[in-house]
Design an enzyme around this catalytic site. Sequence first.
Site, PDB file in Angstrom:
ATOM      1  N   GLN A 186      40.719  57.696  39.038  1.00 19.06           N
ATOM      2  CA  GLN A 186      40.567  56.726  39.825  1.00 19.06           C
ATOM      3  C   GLN A 186      40.841  57.176  41.088  1.00 19.06           C
ATOM      4  O   GLN A 186      42.058  57.110  41.489  1.00 19.06           O
ATOM      5  CB  GLN A 186      41.432  55.403  39.156  1.00 19.06           C
ATOM      6  CG  GLN A 186      41.585  54.243  40.399  1.00 19.06           C
ATOM      7  CD  GLN A 186      40.195  53.966  40.811  1.00 19.06           C
ATOM      8  OE1 GLN A 186      39.470  53.595  40.117  1.00 19.06           O
ATOM      9  NE2 GLN A 186      39.907  53.556  41.940  1.00 19.06           N
ATOM     10  N   GLN A 188      39.686  56.087  44.190  1.00 24.76           N
ATOM     11  CA  GLN A 188      39.772  55.248  45.563  1.00 24.76           C
ATOM     12  C   GLN A 188      41.286  54.533  45.521  1.00 24.76           C
ATOM     13  O   GLN A 188      41.726  53.958  44.630  1.00 24.76           O
ATOM     14  CB  GLN A 188      38.908  53.760  45.334  1.00 24.76           C
ATOM     15  CG  GLN A 188      38.762  53.126  46.829  1.00 24.76           C
ATOM     16  CD  GLN A 188      37.845  51.944  46.693  1.00 24.76           C
ATOM     17  OE1 GLN A 188      37.460  51.308  45.438  1.00 24.76           O
ATOM     18  NE2 GLN A 188      37.460  51.276  47.742  1.00 24.76           N
ATOM     19  N   GLY A 316      37.597  46.907  37.797  1.00 24.16           N
ATOM     20  CA  GLY A 316      36.235  47.661  37.754  1.00 24.16           C
ATOM     21  C   GLY A 316      36.290  48.591  38.662  1.00 24.16           C
ATOM     22  O   GLY A 316      37.116  48.351  39.942  1.00 24.16           O
ATOM     23  N   GLU A 318      33.360  50.985  41.191  1.00 24.86           N
ATOM     24  CA  GLU A 318      31.971  51.229  41.271  1.00 24.86           C
ATOM     25  C   GLU A 318      31.567  52.784  41.426  1.00 24.86           C
ATOM     26  O   GLU A 318      30.694  52.956  42.259  1.00 24.86           O
ATOM     27  CB  GLU A 318      31.617  50.303  42.628  1.00 24.86           C
ATOM     28  CG  GLU A 318      32.210  50.968  44.122  1.00 24.86           C
ATOM     29  CD  GLU A 318      33.570  50.517  44.379  1.00 24.86           C
ATOM     30  OE1 GLU A 318      34.396  50.087  43.433  1.00 24.86           O
ATOM     31  OE2 GLU A 318      33.770  50.304  45.620  1.00 24.86           O
ATOM     32  N   HIS A 342      29.805  42.320  40.444  1.00 25.18           N
ATOM     33  CA  HIS A 342      30.549  42.759  41.715  1.00 25.18           C
ATOM     34  C   HIS A 342      30.436  44.420  41.827  1.00 25.18           C
ATOM     35  O   HIS A 342      30.125  44.900  42.802  1.00 25.18           O
ATOM     36  CB  HIS A 342      32.209  42.418  41.474  1.00 25.18           C
ATOM     37  CG  HIS A 342      33.007  43.178  42.582  1.00 25.18           C
ATOM     38  ND1 HIS A 342      33.637  42.147  43.581  1.00 25.18           N
ATOM     39  CD2 HIS A 342      33.569  44.266  42.561  1.00 25.18           C
ATOM     40  CE1 HIS A 342      34.170  43.141  44.282  1.00 25.18           C
ATOM     41  NE2 HIS A 342      34.200  44.279  43.859  1.00 25.18           N
ATOM     42  N   GLU A 343      30.731  45.233  40.506  1.00 24.01           N
ATOM     43  CA  GLU A 343      30.531  46.543  40.434  1.00 24.01           C
ATOM     44  C   GLU A 343      29.189  46.861  40.775  1.00 24.01           C
ATOM     45  O   GLU A 343      28.852  47.949  41.666  1.00 24.01           O
ATOM     46  CB  GLU A 343      31.265  47.105  39.427  1.00 24.01           C
ATOM     47  CG  GLU A 343      32.555  46.816  39.057  1.00 24.01           C
ATOM     48  CD  GLU A 343      33.655  46.908  40.147  1.00 24.01           C
ATOM     49  OE1 GLU A 343      33.251  47.747  41.071  1.00 24.01           O
ATOM     50  OE2 GLU A 343      34.711  46.056  40.263  1.00 24.01           O
ATOM     51  N   HIS A 346      28.222  46.675  44.637  1.00 20.92           N
ATOM     52  CA  HIS A 346      28.762  47.777  45.359  1.00 20.92           C
ATOM     53  C   HIS A 346      27.680  48.762  45.567  1.00 20.92           C
ATOM     54  O   HIS A 346      27.918  49.626  46.329  1.00 20.92           O
ATOM     55  CB  HIS A 346      29.825  48.246  44.669  1.00 20.92           C
ATOM     56  CG  HIS A 346      31.295  47.832  45.088  1.00 20.92           C
ATOM     57  ND1 HIS A 346      31.713  47.686  46.647  1.00 20.92           N
ATOM     58  CD2 HIS A 346      32.321  47.262  44.361  1.00 20.92           C
ATOM     59  CE1 HIS A 346      32.829  47.113  46.504  1.00 20.92           C
ATOM     60  NE2 HIS A 346      33.377  46.902  45.470  1.00 20.92           N
ATOM     61  N   GLU A 365      34.208  45.247  50.270  1.00 16.61           N
ATOM     62  CA  GLU A 365      34.919  44.311  49.282  1.00 16.61           C
ATOM     63  C   GLU A 365      34.152  42.860  49.879  1.00 16.61           C
ATOM     64  O   GLU A 365      34.018  42.127  48.975  1.00 16.61           O
ATOM     65  CB  GLU A 365      36.320  44.146  49.050  1.00 16.61           C
ATOM     66  CG  GLU A 365      36.788  45.623  48.495  1.00 16.61           C
ATOM     67  CD  GLU A 365      36.078  46.238  47.160  1.00 16.61           C
ATOM     68  OE1 GLU A 365      35.571  44.964  46.543  1.00 16.61           O
ATOM     69  OE2 GLU A 365      36.208  47.367  46.995  1.00 16.61           O
ATOM     70  N   ASP A 420      47.109  51.568  48.991  1.00 16.78           N
ATOM     71  CA  ASP A 420      47.768  50.946  47.661  1.00 16.78           C
ATOM     72  C   ASP A 420      48.541  49.552  47.672  1.00 16.78           C
ATOM     73  O   ASP A 420      48.447  48.881  46.919  1.00 16.78           O
ATOM     74  CB  ASP A 420      48.182  51.857  46.771  1.00 16.78           C
ATOM     75  CG  ASP A 420      47.290  52.927  46.236  1.00 16.78           C
ATOM     76  OD1 ASP A 420      46.017  52.580  46.368  1.00 16.78           O
ATOM     77  OD2 ASP A 420      47.646  53.817  45.627  1.00 16.78           O
ATOM     78  N   TYR A 428      38.339  40.565  50.149  1.00 18.02           N
ATOM     79  CA  TYR A 428      37.430  40.071  49.163  1.00 18.02           C
ATOM     80  C   TYR A 428      36.797  38.667  49.582  1.00 18.02           C
ATOM     81  O   TYR A 428      35.867  38.405  49.910  1.00 18.02           O
ATOM     82  CB  TYR A 428      38.048  40.184  47.723  1.00 18.02           C
ATOM     83  CG  TYR A 428      38.415  41.531  47.285  1.00 18.02           C
ATOM     84  CD1 TYR A 428      37.369  41.885  46.020  1.00 18.02           C
ATOM     85  CD2 TYR A 428      39.439  42.303  47.387  1.00 18.02           C
ATOM     86  CE1 TYR A 428      37.746  43.188  45.534  1.00 18.02           C
ATOM     87  CE2 TYR A 428      39.762  43.372  47.065  1.00 18.02           C
ATOM     88  CZ  TYR A 428      38.740  44.065  46.129  1.00 18.02           C
ATOM     89  OH  TYR A 428      39.209  45.101  45.508  1.00 18.02           O
TER      90      TYR A 428
HETATM   91  N1  BES Z   1      36.558  49.147  44.562  1.00 13.96           N
HETATM   92  C1  BES Z   1      37.154  48.216  44.110  1.00 13.96           C
HETATM   93  C2  BES Z   1      38.614  48.546  43.481  1.00 13.96           C
HETATM   94  C3  BES Z   1      39.488  49.038  44.462  1.00 13.96           C
HETATM   95  C4  BES Z   1      39.548  48.668  45.880  1.00 13.96           C
HETATM   96  C5  BES Z   1      40.468  50.298  44.387  1.00 13.96           C
HETATM   97  C6  BES Z   1      40.424  49.155  46.703  1.00 13.96           C
HETATM   98  C7  BES Z   1      41.171  50.824  45.256  1.00 13.96           C
HETATM   99  C8  BES Z   1      41.054  50.342  46.463  1.00 13.96           C
HETATM  100  C9  BES Z   1      36.482  47.347  42.986  1.00 13.96           C
HETATM  101  O1  BES Z   1      35.132  47.103  43.204  1.00 13.96           O
HETATM  102  C10 BES Z   1      37.008  46.057  42.658  1.00 13.96           C
HETATM  103  O2  BES Z   1      37.044  45.329  43.776  1.00 13.96           O
HETATM  104  N2  BES Z   1      37.634  45.742  41.640  1.00 13.96           N
HETATM  105  C11 BES Z   1      38.139  44.392  41.380  1.00 13.96           C
HETATM  106  C12 BES Z   1      37.032  43.494  40.836  1.00 13.96           C
HETATM  107  C13 BES Z   1      37.052  41.868  40.834  1.00 13.96           C
HETATM  108  C14 BES Z   1      37.153  41.635  42.293  1.00 13.96           C
HETATM  109  C15 BES Z   1      35.839  41.462  40.348  1.00 13.96           C
HETATM  110  C16 BES Z   1      39.362  44.497  40.283  1.00 13.96           C
HETATM  111  O3  BES Z   1      39.467  45.479  39.898  1.00 13.96           O
HETATM  112  O4  BES Z   1      40.017  43.566  40.246  1.00 13.96           O
HETATM  113 ZN    ZN Z   2      35.157  45.908  44.696  1.00 13.65          ZN
END
Ligand code: BES
Ligand code: ZN
Length: 647
Positions: A186, A188, A316, A318, A342-343, A346, A365, A420, A428
């Site tokens: 992972q 990101q 998830g 992407e 969502h994914e 992206h 996001e 993080d 979002y």
């Molecule tokens: N790209 C993100 C996850 C992410 C963002 C990881 C920033 C690290 C830093 C992924 O697309 C995401 O937004 N996941 C959400 C999904 C939800 C909003 C539908 C999650 O994991 O909760």
């Molecule tokens: Zn996302």
Amino acid sequence: MFRRMPIFMLLTMALLSACSEHQNTDADVVPEAQKAEEASVLGEHEISEPANASLQAMDVAKDYHSFSNPEQIAVTHISLDLNVDFTKKVLTGSAMLDVERGDQNATTIVLDTKGLSIHSVSANGSSVPFELGKADSFLGAPLAIELPLGVTSFKVEYTTSPDASGLQWLTPAQTAGGKHPFLFSQAQAIHARSFIPLQDTPQARVTYDATLRTPKELLAVMSASNEPNAERDGVYEFTMPQAVPSYLIALAVGDLQFKSMGERTGVYAEPELLESAAAEFADTESMLIETEKRYGPYSWDRYDLLILPPSFPFGGMENPRLSFITPTVIAGDKSLVSLIAHELAHSWSGNTVTNATWRDLWLNEGFTTYLTYRIMEIVYGTDRYNMEAVLGYEDLEEDMQRLDSQDEILAIDLRGRDPDDVFSNVPYEKGALFLRELEQQVGRDNFDRFLTQYFEKFAFQSITTDEFLAYLDSTLLVDHADKLDKARIQQWVFEPGVPDNPPLAESNAFAMVDAARAQWLSGELAASDIDTQSWVVHQWLYFLNNLPETLSVEQLAQLDAAFDLTASKNNEIAHSWLLMSVRNWYEPALPRLREYLVSIGRNKLVKPLYRELSKTERGKALGRAAFEKAKPGYHPLTVKANEGFVE
Ligand code: BES
Ligand code: ZN
């Protein structure tokens, strides 16, 4: 500026420039005198156009979370050859990096690394000098390499650390099948550097290829071209011909099988989960087709899903061509599949048009969340869209009660901070709400046309918030000058909170839930007499999330007796119920809470529970015990995000 300087100076500068204002954990990284001297060197390069007064000293185009210097020497292609060692929990092998010079005289390239052991660096068969700088707690350590002019490719041999922040190594017991180990990455936001030495900034894009060597019985997959029917011989090859930012490089290894869901879509999962996942996500192909109709062609060839073990820290991720998905959304009724929308979305906002720095995360996001709602409406109808939009806004409101106002700004100042630590619903839901307002002001078709052109115009590029605003200025603001207000747009992007009268969704399906809740709370209606026959998961979530903070144990027992909530198999409903149960210390739900915390590692589902538990002594004791038990199975990110609650 990196020319003709000793490597130690370069490292110091890289460190200084990436960490400016960040309190380094190694107090002695840069001697004070040197700091002063180099600050002036750096000063020349800090030509910034502050977007507003509070950003005075910030260079909005600069990635404060990378030591690398792609503007001088850019890595264009990475070729990996890695052995996956489950016994030692390390990847070991080499990365061959091809480079192009932006500055023809530059001879030093700085890469990002985190916890990597660098064995050698060589070019054309002979070793080249390199130096690994001191490590910063979350940025890792810069790796400076002397590349003689004319050298366009070099090889780094390295081994990852067993506790690499971007990898999770699972024992067989932590998988669905229980027989084989599992590995996933992972990357990101800034964890790619913990498994590949590279320019770990979303401003640099690379194509890549890879050979992964694994135990024979396992299958390896990547965010690249995958071969579902590859012979299981323990050697798997991948190519990613499209240039991607480093945070989208991903790999996983496990006892995986593939099932097709449509012409361009399919799912990889452990055999135990394959059928249920394929059924749950059967609409993926329609989502893909509908998104293309509105926003232009899908650029990434296939769109497959990889179902991970429950310790996956996100819902998830992407990763291009292969989104990584938590199994916690396999609910049996497609109620949580907005995650897939969502994914998938992206693929346009994020993977095709990419945020230039982590300050600009909302461009990824917020746009994606806006698209998610639109896709869900197209595929499942307006009632579902309204319900999801109301719940999304409630999540945002809840976060904003907790956050410092600075963290409610879309274009957030992350200098000196670990991305993080700043994760919230703001990029979002506030981002999506801003776009929904623009949509309502200019009209849906006009806005869709604008988005399609935006994706085309910036395809395979990284852009800053300020570049987006400049684009908006020269497009929508010109075409619809009478309907849009520039000051309000600035407020959305640069101010905390949400402007007055945002375009909130309303749901009829929730009105009856409000009525039922009110009647039950006033004692007019017994829980067992609430007519919930037709309620869908979203209505249950709305019912639970909007109960008063304080309820009696007796009231919770009534709900539980009527609806068996402690035993709910829907992980979102269980989450909301367990949160209520902790708040009001409803003991019959506590064994389920312990089991939940130990079996799920998705941070969004466990963190609010640990936070709530940390508020009382008995809660803390429970949280501590559950965390101790769960910790060996948690991802490093989930550990980091929650350990503060159980100290
Ligand atoms: N790209 C993100 C996850 C992410 C963002 C990881 C920033 C690290 C830093 C992924 O697309 C995401 O937004 N996941 C959400 C999904 C939800 C909003 C539908 C999650 O994991 O909760
Ligand atoms: Zn996302």
